[in-house]
Design a protein around this motif. Structure first.
Motif, PDB file in Angstrom:
ATOM      1  N   UNK A 100       0.833  -1.208   0.000  1.00 44.16           N
ATOM      2  CA  UNK A 100       0.000   0.000   0.000  1.00 44.16           C
ATOM      3  C   UNK A 100       0.868   1.258   0.000  1.00 44.16           C
ATOM      4  N   UNK A 101       2.023   1.183   0.691  1.00 48.23           N
ATOM      5  CA  UNK A 101       2.939   2.333   0.801  1.00 48.23           C
ATOM      6  C   UNK A 101       4.310   1.931   0.246  1.00 48.23           C
ATOM      7  N   UNK A 102       4.429   1.788  -1.071  1.00 53.97           N
ATOM      8  CA  UNK A 102       5.671   1.264  -1.659  1.00 53.97           C
ATOM      9  C   UNK A 102       6.879   2.162  -1.424  1.00 53.97           C
ATOM     10  N   UNK A 103       6.667   3.465  -1.258  1.00 54.45           N
ATOM     11  CA  UNK A 103       7.801   4.363  -1.020  1.00 54.45           C
ATOM     12  C   UNK A 103       8.008   4.627   0.470  1.00 54.45           C
ATOM     13  N   UNK A 104       7.283   3.870   1.319  1.00 54.21           N
ATOM     14  CA  UNK A 104       7.430   3.935   2.764  1.00 54.21           C
ATOM     15  C   UNK A 104       7.113   5.313   3.337  1.00 54.21           C
ATOM     16  N   UNK A 105       6.199   6.016   2.675  1.00 56.08           N
ATOM     17  CA  UNK A 105       5.699   7.279   3.215  1.00 56.08           C
ATOM     18  C   UNK A 105       4.181   7.205   3.275  1.00 56.08           C
ATOM     19  N   UNK A 106       3.598   7.931   4.236  1.00 54.83           N
ATOM     20  CA  UNK A 106       2.157   7.837   4.464  1.00 54.83           C
ATOM     21  C   UNK A 106       1.349   8.361   3.297  1.00 54.83           C
ATOM     22  N   UNK A 107       1.788   9.448   2.700  1.00 53.80           N
ATOM     23  CA  UNK A 107       0.971  10.094   1.670  1.00 53.80           C
ATOM     24  C   UNK A 107       1.551   9.958   0.265  1.00 53.80           C
TER      25      UNK A 107
END
Length: 268
Positions: A100-107
């Protein structure tokens, strides 16, 4: 007026105020609150089991208050506060959901490629194992909480062991194991050995949890359902006893059992 989460945190601070707070709340510590937390969690589960949606919001509020209470205690002892709990939770959930968060950021942008539930579960376990390794815990069964209800803890212990191959491949061998444990319990009963009886009874229950796990049945939910069914049918028997004079001693076990069968036939 509609209250917010910040209002709830402030309310908790007022309850714990050393001068003007609530005497009962001021007496509490981490350990003394635990029984209340377990009770509130069970009440949430019970409300959902009964599909009592009208009261679920209230029960969830009571459970949330337990977290707020722990956060206040942590803040007073300069260990953590509610915002630290939320920060760590969000960080962990982002880390455990790379699909869901492939770049490891919330937004950040979400992954476009579809992923199935099995892949999610496998990845979740891999990440949790990495976290356990980072904590330098080498035991396979480490971090299975001791305070869990016994059936739930048995299921978690078995699931953890299965991850390293210590498990039956299907349900039928577990049935054989249950029959083996029953035979051992019979022998212990016949020999009149209380300690062995207790041990063998535990082995049977543990094996039954294993069977439930292989059949994809949650043992706690299964027993709660059976408890509710027993209550419904026993209340039917009570009504029959009351309608026939109200004296339990006047009715044989056969008659009570016949009313039980009536309740069963009525779908209770």
């Amino acid at each position: 007026m509609s209250y917010s989460l910040d209002d709830l945190i402030y309310l908790m601070q007022r309850l714990r105020d050393p001068v003007s707070g609530c005497p009962w709340d001021l007496e509490q510590d981490f350990a003394s609150i635990v029984p209340h937390t377990l009770e509130e969690a069970y009440e949430v589960a019970d409300t959902i089991e009964r599909r009592d949606w009208l009261h679920l919001k209230d029960e969830l509020g009571d459970l949330l208050f337990q977290v707020i209470f722990y956060a206040q205690l942590g803040d007073e002892e300069q260990r953590f506060d509610f915002h630290a709990i939320v920060d760590q939770l969000v960080e962990k959930l982002i880390r455990r959901h790379p699909h869901v968060f492939p770049d490891e950021t919330l937004r950040g942008e979400s992954r476009q490629q579809a992923i199935d539930t099995d892949q999610v579960g496998q990845r979740w376990e891999e990440i949790k194992q990495q976290e356990r390794n980072a904590k330098q815990r080498s035991g396979v069964l480490d971090e299975v909480p001791v305070g869990l209800p016994a059936l739930s803890r048995a299921a978690k212990l078995q699931k953890r062991a299965s991850k390293v191959g210590f498990d039956w491949g299907e349900a039928l061998p577990v049935l054989d194991k249950i029959e083996e444990e029953i035979a051992e319990l019979r022998a212990a009963i016949q020999a009149g050995r209380p300690q062995e009886i207790r041990d063998e009874m535990g082995d049977i229950l543990f094996a039954q949890v294993n069977l439930a796990r292989h059949l994809d049945v949650d043992p706690e939910q299964a027993v709660r359902g059976t408890n509710a069914k027993f209550e419904r049918r026993f209340r039917y028997i009570e009504l029959q006893v009351e309608a026939n004079g109200g004296d339990w001693s006047c009715f044989s076990l056969e008659q009570l059992d016949a009313w039980w069968d009536e309740a069963k036939q009525q779908g209770l």
